[in-house]
Structures are given as structure tokens and as C-alpha cells.
Scaffold this motif. Structure first.
Motif, PDB file in Angstrom:
ATOM      1  N   ILE A 236       0.847  -1.199   0.000  1.00 12.43           N
ATOM      2  CA  ILE A 236       0.000   0.000   0.000  1.00 12.43           C
ATOM      3  C   ILE A 236       0.879   1.244   0.000  1.00 12.43           C
ATOM      4  CG2 ILE A 236      -1.702   1.357   1.293  1.00 12.43           C
ATOM      5  CD1 ILE A 236      -2.778  -1.302   2.421  1.00 12.43           C
ATOM      6  N   SER A 237       1.913   1.228   0.830  1.00 13.18           N
ATOM      7  CA  SER A 237       2.833   2.362   0.896  1.00 13.18           C
ATOM      8  C   SER A 237       3.482   2.610  -0.465  1.00 13.18           C
ATOM      9  CB  SER A 237       3.909   2.103   1.959  1.00 13.18           C
ATOM     10  OG  SER A 237       4.803   3.184   2.046  1.00 13.18           O
ATOM     11  N   ALA A 238       3.889   1.536  -1.130  1.00  8.30           N
ATOM     12  CA  ALA A 238       4.502   1.665  -2.464  1.00  8.30           C
ATOM     13  C   ALA A 238       3.499   2.200  -3.477  1.00  8.30           C
ATOM     14  CB  ALA A 238       5.053   0.321  -2.918  1.00  8.30           C
ATOM     15  N   LEU A 239       2.247   1.779  -3.349  1.00  9.06           N
ATOM     16  CA  LEU A 239       1.210   2.312  -4.243  1.00  9.06           C
ATOM     17  C   LEU A 239       0.983   3.798  -3.983  1.00  9.06           C
ATOM     18  CD1 LEU A 239      -1.426  -0.569  -4.456  1.00  9.06           C
ATOM     19  CD2 LEU A 239      -0.355   0.610  -6.396  1.00  9.06           C
ATOM     20  N   GLY A 240       1.174   4.219  -2.738  1.00  9.10           N
ATOM     21  CA  GLY A 240       1.103   5.645  -2.435  1.00  9.10           C
ATOM     22  C   GLY A 240       2.171   6.417  -3.184  1.00  9.10           C
TER      23      GLY A 240
ATOM     24  N   LYS B 110       9.721   2.983 -13.743  1.00  7.23           N
ATOM     25  CA  LYS B 110      11.020   2.389 -14.039  1.00  7.23           C
ATOM     26  C   LYS B 110      12.098   3.480 -14.081  1.00  7.23           C
ATOM     27  CE  LYS B 110      13.398  -0.496 -17.451  1.00  7.23           C
ATOM     28  NZ  LYS B 110      13.257  -1.205 -18.746  1.00  7.23           N
ATOM     29  N   GLY B 111      13.096   3.352 -13.229  1.00  6.14           N
ATOM     30  CA  GLY B 111      14.169   4.345 -13.182  1.00  6.14           C
ATOM     31  C   GLY B 111      13.766   5.660 -12.543  1.00  6.14           C
ATOM     32  N   ASN B 112      12.592   5.706 -11.924  1.00  7.14           N
ATOM     33  CA  ASN B 112      12.106   6.932 -11.278  1.00  7.14           C
ATOM     34  C   ASN B 112      12.741   7.046  -9.886  1.00  7.14           C
ATOM     35  OD1 ASN B 112      10.472   8.793  -9.750  1.00  7.14           O
ATOM     36  ND2 ASN B 112       8.908   8.631 -11.335  1.00  7.14           N
ATOM     37  N   ALA B 113      13.697   7.943  -9.741  1.00  6.79           N
ATOM     38  CA  ALA B 113      14.458   8.069  -8.492  1.00  6.79           C
ATOM     39  C   ALA B 113      13.579   8.502  -7.318  1.00  6.79           C
ATOM     40  CB  ALA B 113      15.610   9.050  -8.682  1.00  6.79           C
ATOM     41  N   SER B 114      12.632   9.393  -7.572  1.00  6.73           N
ATOM     42  CA  SER B 114      11.757   9.870  -6.494  1.00  6.73           C
ATOM     43  C   SER B 114      10.868   8.748  -5.969  1.00  6.73           C
ATOM     44  CB  SER B 114      10.892  11.032  -6.992  1.00  6.73           C
ATOM     45  OG  SER B 114      11.688  12.140  -7.332  1.00  6.73           O
TER      46      SER B 114
ATOM     47  N   ASP C  78      13.050   6.339  -3.950  1.00  7.17           N
ATOM     48  CA  ASP C  78      13.392   6.931  -2.664  1.00  7.17           C
ATOM     49  C   ASP C  78      12.220   6.849  -1.689  1.00  7.17           C
ATOM     50  OD1 ASP C  78      15.375   8.564  -1.103  1.00  7.17           O
ATOM     51  OD2 ASP C  78      13.727  10.003  -1.125  1.00  7.17           O
ATOM     52  N   ALA C  79      11.014   7.107  -2.194  1.00  8.90           N
ATOM     53  CA  ALA C  79       9.817   7.071  -1.339  1.00  8.90           C
ATOM     54  C   ALA C  79       9.528   5.656  -0.844  1.00  8.90           C
ATOM     55  CB  ALA C  79       8.616   7.615  -2.109  1.00  8.90           C
ATOM     56  N   VAL C  80       9.745   4.674  -1.704  1.00 10.74           N
ATOM     57  CA  VAL C  80       9.524   3.280  -1.301  1.00 10.74           C
ATOM     58  C   VAL C  80      10.531   2.877  -0.237  1.00 10.74           C
ATOM     59  CG1 VAL C  80       9.617   0.872  -2.072  1.00 10.74           C
ATOM     60  CG2 VAL C  80       8.474   2.588  -3.494  1.00 10.74           C
ATOM     61  N   GLU C  81      11.793   3.165  -0.466  1.00  3.21           N
ATOM     62  CA  GLU C  81      12.846   2.743   0.455  1.00  3.21           C
ATOM     63  C   GLU C  81      12.799   3.483   1.791  1.00  3.21           C
ATOM     64  OE1 GLU C  81      16.226   1.206  -2.716  1.00  3.21           O
ATOM     65  OE2 GLU C  81      16.346   3.271  -1.978  1.00  3.21           O
ATOM     66  N   LYS C  82      12.367   4.724   1.778  1.00 10.71           N
ATOM     67  CA  LYS C  82      12.291   5.505   3.021  1.00 10.71           C
ATOM     68  C   LYS C  82      10.964   5.326   3.745  1.00 10.71           C
ATOM     69  CE  LYS C  82      15.570   9.189   1.852  1.00 10.71           C
ATOM     70  NZ  LYS C  82      15.738  10.636   1.612  1.00 10.71           N
TER      71      LYS C  82
END
Length: 258
Positions: free
Chosen positions: A148-152, A200-204, A207-211
Motif C-alpha cells: 500500500i505504501s509503495a502504491l502511495g 522504471k528508473g524513477n528516483a523519487s 526513494d519514497a519506497v525505500e524511506k
């Protein structure tokens, strides 16, 4: 041997014995000091280990800690807490309630999901997506919440990115077995995102997924889901009424869908 020499020899022997006793006493003292010091270090180490174990045991998990995070709402979400995900502007509202680990939801999305999404894109209906974590609660793990967080993070990019990523997560290619908590791994979610052009390759996005930028938002989504009193997933509501899966095609046709 004279008496004097005998006495001198005895005196020398006594002196050597005294000196040896002093040396032994010093060695014993040093040994005792080392033992005490070693014991102190051991006690401190044990105390430190216990302290560390207590801290680790009482340290909140990532999702427990997320409750205290500042809420970050994704762009393209609506409502006070951003828990409304709305696609399209058709007169009839189709609410879809799902759990991202749910195999029945995956089957539904693979058979009917694209039809509903296309109808929303064509403004024939208004689609609202609701996401919960029933399986996390029943089987353990955090894959439902993490997805869900990743979908956000995807929704923050665009509604199209959200819909495409949502489809990929439920696809036969990427959807794991119900008991496999692969969505709990950020690396897995990012691997799925490689099949979505906008991600794909979207840095933002990465970053949001990992943080865990949208972890707090995911918890708000789950609370909203629970307030809907859904008993199982997937649940489909059309204009506020639950629709049986067997009757869904006919109900959608009434709306010009399918």
C-alpha cells in the motif's frame, strides 16, 4: 664448618626464603587484582548485553513507529488524510475493497479489473480503491501494508502510474502466493515497478519506497478500510450496495461496462 659460618648460612637461607615469600605475595596480589578486574568487565559486558537486549525488545517495529510519523499524503489523493483514491467521474460509484496479498483479489483483477479501470478512465463510472491488511493480520508479515505504501508512492507520480502498478502487483507474473510475504521486501516492490514505464528508473519513486514516505498514509488507508466493515476481499460495492461476484458482470453491463 665453624658455628659462625653455619649461622651465616642459616641467616642467608632465611633471607632468601623471606624474599621468595614477598615475591609470591606480590604475584598473588596481582592475580587477585586481575581476577577482580576480569569479573568486573564480565559483569559490565553482561549488563551491557542485557541492556542492549532490553532496548531491542522494547524498540518499536517499523510499522509501530510509522504511527508516530508525520502524515504525507500522495498527490492525486483526496480527503483530509488522503485516503480517497478516485478514478474517473462517472455518475455511478464502484468501490473496490482489496488486500494486496489476497489471491482472490488477484484473480478478480486479472479477470475483471482492467475492464473496470478502463470504464473509469472513460468516465463511465467513478472508481474508488480501498486497501486493507487482512492477510498481514491473519498470517503475519507486513506485505499488505508495504505494498500500500509503495502504491502511495506510485499515486504521487500519477493516477495512471498507480493503476498500472496496481495491475502489475496483482498480475500472474508478480503476485506471490498468499503465504509468501514477498511484498514486505522493498526490493521486490521495486522489481515489479520495472514493468511500469512511469516508475522504471524513477528516483523519487524509489526513494519514497525505500524511506517509507507513505507508511503513515498506508496505515490511514487501512483504518479507513476497517471502518467500512468489510468481511472479506475482494468486495465490490456499486452505489453503496455490495454486489455478489456472480452477479457483477450483469450489474456492470447495466452501467455500460463490459
Amino acid at each position: 664448618m665453624s658455628a659462625r659460618n653455619s649461622q651465616a648460612n642459616k641467616a642467608a637461607a632465611r633471607e632468601r626464603l623471606r624474599q621468595e615469600r614477598e615475591r609470591q605475595a606480590k604475584r598473588d596480589k596481582v592475580r587477585r587484582q586481575l581476577i577482580v578486574a576480569g569479573s568486573t568487565v564480565a559483569v559490565l559486558a553482561l549488563a551491557g548485553g542485557i541492556g542492549y537486549a532490553v532496548v531491542q525488545a522494547t524498540k518499536p517495529g517499523a510499522w509501530e513507529a510509522a504511527k508516530d510519523k508525520e502524515l504525507v499524503k500522495p498527490a492525486n489523493s483526496e480527503g483530509d488524510k488522503g485516503t480517497t483514491i478516485k478514478i474517473g467521474s462517472g455518475k455511478s460509484v464502484v468501490d473496490v475493497y482489496e488486500d494486496l496479498r489476497c489471491p482472490a483479489c488477484a484473480a478478480f483483477e486479472q479477470s475483471t479489473g482492467e475492464t473496470i479501470k478502463k470504464a473509469a478512465g472513460d468516465d463511465k463510472i467513478t472508481l474508488k480503491v480501498h486497501l486493507g491488511d487482512i492477510i498481514d493480520g491473519n498470517l503475519g508479515g507486513s506485505g499488505s501494508k508495504n505494498a500500500i505504501s509503495a502504491l502511495g508512492a506510485a499515486l504521487n507520480v500519477s493516477t495512471d502510474a498507480f493503476l498500472e502498478y496496481h495491475s502489475q502487483l496483482y498480475s500472474a507474473k508478480h503476485h506471490p502466493a498468499e503465504t509468501a510475504d514477498e511484498f514486505a521486501e522493498d526490493s521486490y516492490l521495486l522489481d515489479v515497478a520495472k514493468d511500469v514505464d512511469a516508475l522504471k528508473g524513477n528516483a523519487s519513486f524509489k526513494d519514497a519506497v525505500e524511506k517509507g514516505t507513505y507508511d503513515k498514509w498506508a496505515l490511514e488507508m487501512i483504518d479507513d478500510f476497517k471502518n467500512s466493515e468489510i468481511r472479506g476481499t475482494p468486495t465490490i460495492r456499486i452505489d453503496g450496495k455490495d454486489v455478489d461476484q456472480r452477479a457483477l458482470p450483469a450489474e456492470l453491463k447495466k452501467l455500460g461496462v463490459g
